[in-house]
Write a protein that holds these residues in place. Structure first.
Motif, PDB file in Angstrom:
ATOM      1  N   ASN A  50       0.849  -1.191   0.000  1.00 29.28           N
ATOM      2  CA  ASN A  50       0.000   0.000   0.000  1.00 29.28           C
ATOM      3  C   ASN A  50       0.884   1.241   0.000  1.00 29.28           C
ATOM      4  OD1 ASN A  50      -2.821  -1.180   0.451  1.00 29.28           O
ATOM      5  ND2 ASN A  50      -1.592  -2.193   2.000  1.00 29.28           N
ATOM      6  N   THR A  52       1.404   5.597  -0.546  1.00 30.64           N
ATOM      7  CA  THR A  52       0.796   6.921  -0.421  1.00 30.64           C
ATOM      8  C   THR A  52       0.627   7.503  -1.826  1.00 30.64           C
ATOM      9  OG1 THR A  52       2.903   8.096  -0.339  1.00 30.64           O
ATOM     10  CG2 THR A  52       2.000   7.284   1.778  1.00 30.64           C
ATOM     11  N   ARG A  53       0.006   8.633  -1.915  1.00 31.66           N
ATOM     12  CA  ARG A  53      -0.185   9.301  -3.208  1.00 31.66           C
ATOM     13  C   ARG A  53       1.162   9.669  -3.826  1.00 31.66           C
ATOM     14  NH1 ARG A  53      -2.795   8.234  -6.957  1.00 31.66           N
ATOM     15  NH2 ARG A  53      -3.856   9.771  -8.164  1.00 31.66           N
ATOM     16  N   VAL A  83      -8.420   0.485   1.362  1.00 27.77           N
ATOM     17  CA  VAL A  83      -9.697   1.142   1.655  1.00 27.77           C
ATOM     18  C   VAL A  83      -9.733   1.599   3.113  1.00 27.77           C
ATOM     19  CG1 VAL A  83     -12.192   0.769   1.857  1.00 27.77           C
ATOM     20  CG2 VAL A  83     -10.962  -0.055  -0.166  1.00 27.77           C
ATOM     21  N   LEU A  85      -7.299   2.250   5.166  1.00 23.02           N
ATOM     22  CA  LEU A  85      -6.324   3.300   5.469  1.00 23.02           C
ATOM     23  C   LEU A  85      -6.445   4.507   4.539  1.00 23.02           C
ATOM     24  CD1 LEU A  85      -3.185   1.087   6.175  1.00 23.02           C
ATOM     25  CD2 LEU A  85      -4.788   2.101   7.813  1.00 23.02           C
ATOM     26  N   ASN A  86      -7.442   4.459   3.634  1.00 21.93           N
ATOM     27  CA  ASN A  86      -7.692   5.555   2.708  1.00 21.93           C
ATOM     28  C   ASN A  86      -6.462   5.857   1.839  1.00 21.93           C
ATOM     29  OD1 ASN A  86      -9.463   7.382   1.558  1.00 21.93           O
ATOM     30  ND2 ASN A  86      -8.827   9.047   2.906  1.00 21.93           N
ATOM     31  N   LEU A  87      -5.838   4.794   1.313  1.00 22.94           N
ATOM     32  CA  LEU A  87      -4.679   4.944   0.437  1.00 22.94           C
ATOM     33  C   LEU A  87      -5.127   4.752  -1.006  1.00 22.94           C
ATOM     34  CD1 LEU A  87      -2.167   2.970   2.644  1.00 22.94           C
ATOM     35  CD2 LEU A  87      -2.248   5.444   2.298  1.00 22.94           C
ATOM     36  N   LYS A  88      -4.461   5.433  -1.929  1.00 23.77           N
ATOM     37  CA  LYS A  88      -4.946   5.487  -3.305  1.00 23.77           C
ATOM     38  C   LYS A  88      -4.099   4.716  -4.316  1.00 23.77           C
ATOM     39  CE  LYS A  88      -7.171   9.082  -4.532  1.00 23.77           C
ATOM     40  NZ  LYS A  88      -8.591   8.982  -4.583  1.00 23.77           N
ATOM     41  N   LEU A 121     -13.062   2.117  -6.811  1.00 28.90           N
ATOM     42  CA  LEU A 121     -12.760   2.698  -5.504  1.00 28.90           C
ATOM     43  C   LEU A 121     -11.739   3.836  -5.587  1.00 28.90           C
ATOM     44  CD1 LEU A 121     -12.431  -0.728  -3.666  1.00 28.90           C
ATOM     45  CD2 LEU A 121     -14.347   0.890  -3.494  1.00 28.90           C
ATOM     46  N   SER A 122     -11.434   4.265  -6.817  1.00 30.01           N
ATOM     47  CA  SER A 122     -10.431   5.321  -7.060  1.00 30.01           C
ATOM     48  C   SER A 122      -9.055   4.939  -6.507  1.00 30.01           C
ATOM     49  CB  SER A 122     -10.889   6.663  -6.482  1.00 30.01           C
ATOM     50  OG  SER A 122     -12.093   7.061  -7.074  1.00 30.01           O
ATOM     51  N   ILE A 123      -8.699   3.679  -6.667  1.00 27.71           N
ATOM     52  CA  ILE A 123      -7.390   3.177  -6.263  1.00 27.71           C
ATOM     53  C   ILE A 123      -6.652   2.762  -7.526  1.00 27.71           C
ATOM     54  CG2 ILE A 123      -6.150   1.351  -5.015  1.00 27.71           C
ATOM     55  CD1 ILE A 123      -8.551   1.262  -3.070  1.00 27.71           C
TER      56      ILE A 123
END
Length: 148
Positions: A50, A52-53, A83, A85-88, A121-123
């Protein structure tokens, strides 16, 4: 009295002998070097990294362990931590105990399915790296059409 399940997410910190933390990871050779130990595994191991941006490693998770020539894993299990951890951005990694790094039809199907689910999911799925005995393979480099 009724019982209700509560999800409890915990981080565990792991000391690593590399200088990867805090650096942008976009190349498959960097991930292959980090997870090179998988070449010694006798069963398939599926890991999601996973990011970060800024494409820095936030964490990784061993999602599933399979048999000598296969593994069963659902896209939901692969994307769950990103999802929560709100990672993209994620990068997928697994090994082939045979030592050969050519993706199987099942590998290609799974990767395509995960990419489609991740898009909802915008990932972004940055790559899927297969670790072999003395080499690795990048699906983005060998099968770029899957990532379009």
């Amino acid at each position: 009295m009724a019982t209700l399940r509560e999800i409890d997410v915990k981080y565990r910190f792991k000391e690593v002998d590399c200088d990867i933390t805090g650096k942008s990871v976009t190349e498959p050779d960097t991930i292959a070097a980090l997870f090179d130990y998988l070449k010694h595994e006798t069963k398939e191991v599926f890991i999601v990294v996973n990011l970060t941006r800024q494409n820095e490693i936030n964490c990784f998770e061993v999602v599933a362990t399979g048999s000598i020539d296969g593994i069963t894993v659902r896209p939901a299990e692969i994307l769950r931590t990103a999802v929560i951890l709100n990672l993209k951005v994620v990068m997928l990694v697994h090994n082939h105990p045979s030592g050969h790094t050519a993706p199987s039809r099942a590998d290609l199907r799974l990767t395509k399915t995960v990419i489609e689910a991740a898009r909802l999911l915008s990932i972004e799925v940055l790559d899927h790296v297969i670790i072999g005995l003395n080499e690795f393979s990048s699906m983005r480099q060998k099968h770029p059409h899957i990532f379009d």
